[in-house]
Design a protein around this motif. Structure first.
Motif, PDB file in Angstrom:
ATOM      1  N   VAL A 188       0.836  -1.199   0.000  1.00 34.40           N
ATOM      2  CA  VAL A 188       0.000   0.000   0.000  1.00 34.40           C
ATOM      3  C   VAL A 188       0.869   1.248   0.000  1.00 34.40           C
ATOM      4  O   VAL A 188       0.536   2.258  -0.590  1.00 34.40           O
ATOM      5  CB  VAL A 188      -0.950  -0.005   1.215  1.00 34.40           C
ATOM      6  CG1 VAL A 188      -1.663   1.329   1.338  1.00 34.40           C
ATOM      7  CG2 VAL A 188      -1.963  -1.134   1.087  1.00 34.40           C
ATOM      8  N   THR A 189       2.021   1.198   0.674  1.00 35.91           N
ATOM      9  CA  THR A 189       2.907   2.352   0.743  1.00 35.91           C
ATOM     10  C   THR A 189       3.297   2.808  -0.655  1.00 35.91           C
ATOM     11  O   THR A 189       3.157   3.978  -1.007  1.00 35.91           O
ATOM     12  CB  THR A 189       4.165   2.014   1.557  1.00 35.91           C
ATOM     13  OG1 THR A 189       3.777   1.606   2.866  1.00 35.91           O
ATOM     14  CG2 THR A 189       5.075   3.222   1.664  1.00 35.91           C
ATOM     15  N   GLY A 190       3.781   1.886  -1.481  1.00 31.97           N
ATOM     16  CA  GLY A 190       4.153   2.242  -2.841  1.00 31.97           C
ATOM     17  C   GLY A 190       2.965   2.669  -3.669  1.00 31.97           C
ATOM     18  O   GLY A 190       3.032   3.642  -4.440  1.00 31.97           O
ATOM     19  N   GLU A 191       1.859   1.968  -3.519  1.00 34.38           N
ATOM     20  CA  GLU A 191       0.657   2.309  -4.276  1.00 34.38           C
ATOM     21  C   GLU A 191       0.156   3.703  -3.898  1.00 34.38           C
ATOM     22  O   GLU A 191      -0.279   4.474  -4.744  1.00 34.38           O
ATOM     23  CB  GLU A 191      -0.451   1.272  -4.020  1.00 34.38           C
ATOM     24  CG  GLU A 191      -0.135  -0.131  -4.503  1.00 34.38           C
ATOM     25  CD  GLU A 191      -0.212  -0.262  -6.005  1.00 34.38           C
ATOM     26  OE1 GLU A 191      -0.552   0.736  -6.671  1.00 34.38           O
ATOM     27  OE2 GLU A 191       0.066  -1.349  -6.516  1.00 34.38           O
ATOM     28  N   ALA A 221       7.682   3.577  -4.993  1.00 39.53           N
ATOM     29  CA  ALA A 221       6.747   3.747  -6.102  1.00 39.53           C
ATOM     30  C   ALA A 221       7.194   2.934  -7.315  1.00 39.53           C
ATOM     31  O   ALA A 221       6.371   2.313  -7.996  1.00 39.53           O
ATOM     32  CB  ALA A 221       6.631   5.222  -6.474  1.00 39.53           C
ATOM     33  N   ALA A 222       8.504   2.919  -7.590  1.00 43.55           N
ATOM     34  CA  ALA A 222       9.022   2.128  -8.713  1.00 43.55           C
ATOM     35  C   ALA A 222       8.765   0.643  -8.473  1.00 43.55           C
ATOM     36  O   ALA A 222       8.413  -0.108  -9.391  1.00 43.55           O
ATOM     37  CB  ALA A 222      10.513   2.394  -8.894  1.00 43.55           C
ATOM     38  N   ASN A 223       8.929   0.208  -7.221  1.00 40.88           N
ATOM     39  CA  ASN A 223       8.651  -1.189  -6.884  1.00 40.88           C
ATOM     40  C   ASN A 223       7.179  -1.525  -7.081  1.00 40.88           C
ATOM     41  O   ASN A 223       6.823  -2.603  -7.588  1.00 40.88           O
ATOM     42  CB  ASN A 223       9.065  -1.446  -5.438  1.00 40.88           C
ATOM     43  CG  ASN A 223       9.157  -2.907  -5.091  1.00 40.88           C
ATOM     44  OD1 ASN A 223       9.974  -3.644  -5.635  1.00 40.88           O
ATOM     45  ND2 ASN A 223       8.325  -3.353  -4.164  1.00 40.88           N
ATOM     46  N   ALA A 224       6.296  -0.598  -6.687  1.00 42.98           N
ATOM     47  CA  ALA A 224       4.858  -0.816  -6.870  1.00 42.98           C
ATOM     48  C   ALA A 224       4.498  -0.895  -8.350  1.00 42.98           C
ATOM     49  O   ALA A 224       3.659  -1.715  -8.752  1.00 42.98           O
ATOM     50  CB  ALA A 224       4.075   0.306  -6.201  1.00 42.98           C
ATOM     51  N   ARG A 225       5.124  -0.072  -9.187  1.00 44.74           N
ATOM     52  CA  ARG A 225       4.851  -0.125 -10.625  1.00 44.74           C
ATOM     53  C   ARG A 225       5.295  -1.468 -11.216  1.00 44.74           C
ATOM     54  O   ARG A 225       4.622  -2.036 -12.074  1.00 44.74           O
ATOM     55  CB  ARG A 225       5.570   1.019 -11.339  1.00 44.74           C
ATOM     56  CG  ARG A 225       4.993   2.398 -11.027  1.00 44.74           C
ATOM     57  CD  ARG A 225       5.627   3.476 -11.889  1.00 44.74           C
ATOM     58  NE  ARG A 225       5.120   4.785 -11.520  1.00 44.74           N
ATOM     59  CZ  ARG A 225       5.729   5.631 -10.690  1.00 44.74           C
ATOM     60  NH1 ARG A 225       6.892   5.296 -10.153  1.00 44.74           N
ATOM     61  NH2 ARG A 225       5.186   6.803 -10.397  1.00 44.74           N
ATOM     62  N   PHE A 226       6.440  -1.960 -10.732  1.00 46.94           N
ATOM     63  CA  PHE A 226       6.911  -3.277 -11.177  1.00 46.94           C
ATOM     64  C   PHE A 226       5.870  -4.349 -10.860  1.00 46.94           C
ATOM     65  O   PHE A 226       5.521  -5.176 -11.714  1.00 46.94           O
ATOM     66  CB  PHE A 226       8.245  -3.601 -10.497  1.00 46.94           C
ATOM     67  CG  PHE A 226       8.689  -5.026 -10.667  1.00 46.94           C
ATOM     68  CD1 PHE A 226       9.266  -5.449 -11.852  1.00 46.94           C
ATOM     69  CD2 PHE A 226       8.509  -5.940  -9.645  1.00 46.94           C
ATOM     70  CE1 PHE A 226       9.669  -6.778 -12.015  1.00 46.94           C
ATOM     71  CE2 PHE A 226       8.911  -7.258  -9.788  1.00 46.94           C
ATOM     72  CZ  PHE A 226       9.489  -7.678 -10.979  1.00 46.94           C
ATOM     73  N   TYR A 227       5.343  -4.338  -9.634  1.00 50.89           N
ATOM     74  CA  TYR A 227       4.368  -5.361  -9.263  1.00 50.89           C
ATOM     75  C   TYR A 227       3.018  -5.158  -9.931  1.00 50.89           C
ATOM     76  O   TYR A 227       2.292  -6.127 -10.169  1.00 50.89           O
ATOM     77  CB  TYR A 227       4.255  -5.466  -7.741  1.00 50.89           C
ATOM     78  CG  TYR A 227       5.362  -6.315  -7.180  1.00 50.89           C
ATOM     79  CD1 TYR A 227       5.340  -7.697  -7.345  1.00 50.89           C
ATOM     80  CD2 TYR A 227       6.470  -5.737  -6.562  1.00 50.89           C
ATOM     81  CE1 TYR A 227       6.369  -8.491  -6.894  1.00 50.89           C
ATOM     82  CE2 TYR A 227       7.504  -6.523  -6.101  1.00 50.89           C
ATOM     83  CZ  TYR A 227       7.457  -7.900  -6.266  1.00 50.89           C
ATOM     84  OH  TYR A 227       8.490  -8.696  -5.820  1.00 50.89           O
ATOM     85  N   ASN A 228       2.670  -3.933 -10.263  1.00 46.31           N
ATOM     86  CA  ASN A 228       1.444  -3.711 -11.041  1.00 46.31           C
ATOM     87  C   ASN A 228       1.560  -4.365 -12.413  1.00 46.31           C
ATOM     88  O   ASN A 228       0.614  -4.992 -12.905  1.00 46.31           O
ATOM     89  CB  ASN A 228       1.173  -2.213 -11.192  1.00 46.31           C
ATOM     90  CG  ASN A 228       0.631  -1.591  -9.919  1.00 46.31           C
ATOM     91  OD1 ASN A 228       0.144  -2.284  -9.040  1.00 46.31           O
ATOM     92  ND2 ASN A 228       0.732  -0.271  -9.813  1.00 46.31           N
ATOM     93  N   ALA A 229       2.721  -4.201 -13.056  1.00 48.13           N
ATOM     94  CA  ALA A 229       2.941  -4.832 -14.362  1.00 48.13           C
ATOM     95  C   ALA A 229       2.957  -6.351 -14.234  1.00 48.13           C
ATOM     96  O   ALA A 229       2.399  -7.066 -15.078  1.00 48.13           O
ATOM     97  CB  ALA A 229       4.250  -4.337 -14.971  1.00 48.13           C
ATOM     98  N   PHE A 230       3.591  -6.859 -13.181  1.00 47.75           N
ATOM     99  CA  PHE A 230       3.642  -8.291 -12.913  1.00 47.75           C
ATOM    100  C   PHE A 230       2.235  -8.834 -12.711  1.00 47.75           C
ATOM    101  O   PHE A 230       1.831  -9.851 -13.302  1.00 47.75           O
ATOM    102  CB  PHE A 230       4.509  -8.504 -11.676  1.00 47.75           C
ATOM    103  CG  PHE A 230       4.799  -9.936 -11.311  1.00 47.75           C
ATOM    104  CD1 PHE A 230       4.344 -11.007 -12.058  1.00 47.75           C
ATOM    105  CD2 PHE A 230       5.559 -10.210 -10.184  1.00 47.75           C
ATOM    106  CE1 PHE A 230       4.621 -12.320 -11.701  1.00 47.75           C
ATOM    107  CE2 PHE A 230       5.847 -11.511  -9.808  1.00 47.75           C
ATOM    108  CZ  PHE A 230       5.373 -12.572 -10.569  1.00 47.75           C
ATOM    109  N   ARG A 231       1.456  -8.136 -11.893  1.00 45.44           N
ATOM    110  CA  ARG A 231       0.095  -8.575 -11.566  1.00 45.44           C
ATOM    111  C   ARG A 231      -0.794  -8.665 -12.813  1.00 45.44           C
ATOM    112  O   ARG A 231      -1.590  -9.575 -12.963  1.00 45.44           O
ATOM    113  CB  ARG A 231      -0.508  -7.600 -10.551  1.00 45.44           C
ATOM    114  CG  ARG A 231      -1.848  -8.006  -9.984  1.00 45.44           C
ATOM    115  CD  ARG A 231      -2.300  -7.003  -8.943  1.00 45.44           C
ATOM    116  NE  ARG A 231      -1.490  -7.063  -7.729  1.00 45.44           N
ATOM    117  CZ  ARG A 231      -0.608  -6.136  -7.350  1.00 45.44           C
ATOM    118  NH1 ARG A 231      -0.431  -5.050  -8.080  1.00 45.44           N
ATOM    119  NH2 ARG A 231       0.082  -6.282  -6.237  1.00 45.44           N
TER     120      ARG A 231
END
Length: 207
Positions: free
Chosen positions: A42-45, A90-100
């Motif tokens: 949630v922090t990154g999101e 935020a960059a980590n969250a974007r990575f996991y959004n693409a992964f998801r």
């Protein structure tokens, strides 16, 4: 075609059929990893949402010719982007959004370009070089149904200068399967003011 998926004895929730899954995790399980903890991703999101909100508010202020407010919002946006911890998360969250989402086009924009980038999918040898890393994600996702369920626990972020890294435990569940867990290290580089992932290393968690 790059050689992936050589170790069939290793559980991997990144992968398709070539990876055998021999470790499973209930969704309610916790993993004992010592780190500076954040509850989840949630922090990154929330940082991404803050950026988007400030960007919209800045445009509204400009359209309304409220330049005093626009200057304040611009400064807030600049400070948020200059916050290395927030930017890496935020960059980590974007990575996991693409992964998801299984979004290869998005994944392609998130990685640093070059021969030095590296991706280690669970149970596989390291893949080196931008083109082969992108091909590895395409192969991994080949038999998935999206979106995937992904949760992050025990997130810790570290940075110095233009390099930052995130460690976390990554829980992934595909349709009709149990949860699988990996301990992950994601390394990011700041290039021209933007953070790009340069290393993703995921190892199965033996609970």
């Amino acid at each position: 075609m790059i050689a992936l998926f050589e170790d069939s004895n290793c559980m991997d929730s990144h992968a398709t059929a070539p990876f055998a899954q021999n470790s499973w995790l209930r969704a309610s399980s916790t993993c004992r990893v010592t780190s500076d903890r954040y509850e989840d991703n949630v922090t990154g999101e929330s940082i991404i949402l803050d950026e988007q909100t400030l960007t919209r508010e800045l445009q509204v202020a400009i359209d309304e010719e409220n330049y005093t407010e626009a200057a304040k919002i611009r400064d807030s946006l600049r400070l948020l982007k200059e916050d290395s911890k927030a930017s890496v998360l935020a960059a980590n969250a974007r990575f996991y959004n693409a992964f998801r989402k299984g979004d290869l086009a998005a994944m392609q924009t998130l990685w640093a370009k070059g021969d030095n980038v590296c991706c280690v999918h669970p149970g596989a040898s390291g893949v080196l070089g931008y083109d082969d890393v992108m091909e590895s994600w395409e192969l991994v996702w080949m038999n998935y149904e999206f979106p995937l369920e992904i949760e992050l626990k025990n997130i810790s972020v570290h940075f110095r200068g233009d390099v930052g890294y995130v460690t976390c435990v990554e829980f992934v569940r595909t349709k009709g399967s149990s949860w699988g867990a990996q301990f992950v290290t994601n390394v990011f580089e700041r290039i021209d003011g933007h953070w790009f992932i340069s290393v993703h290393h995921a190892s199965p968690v033996d609970l």
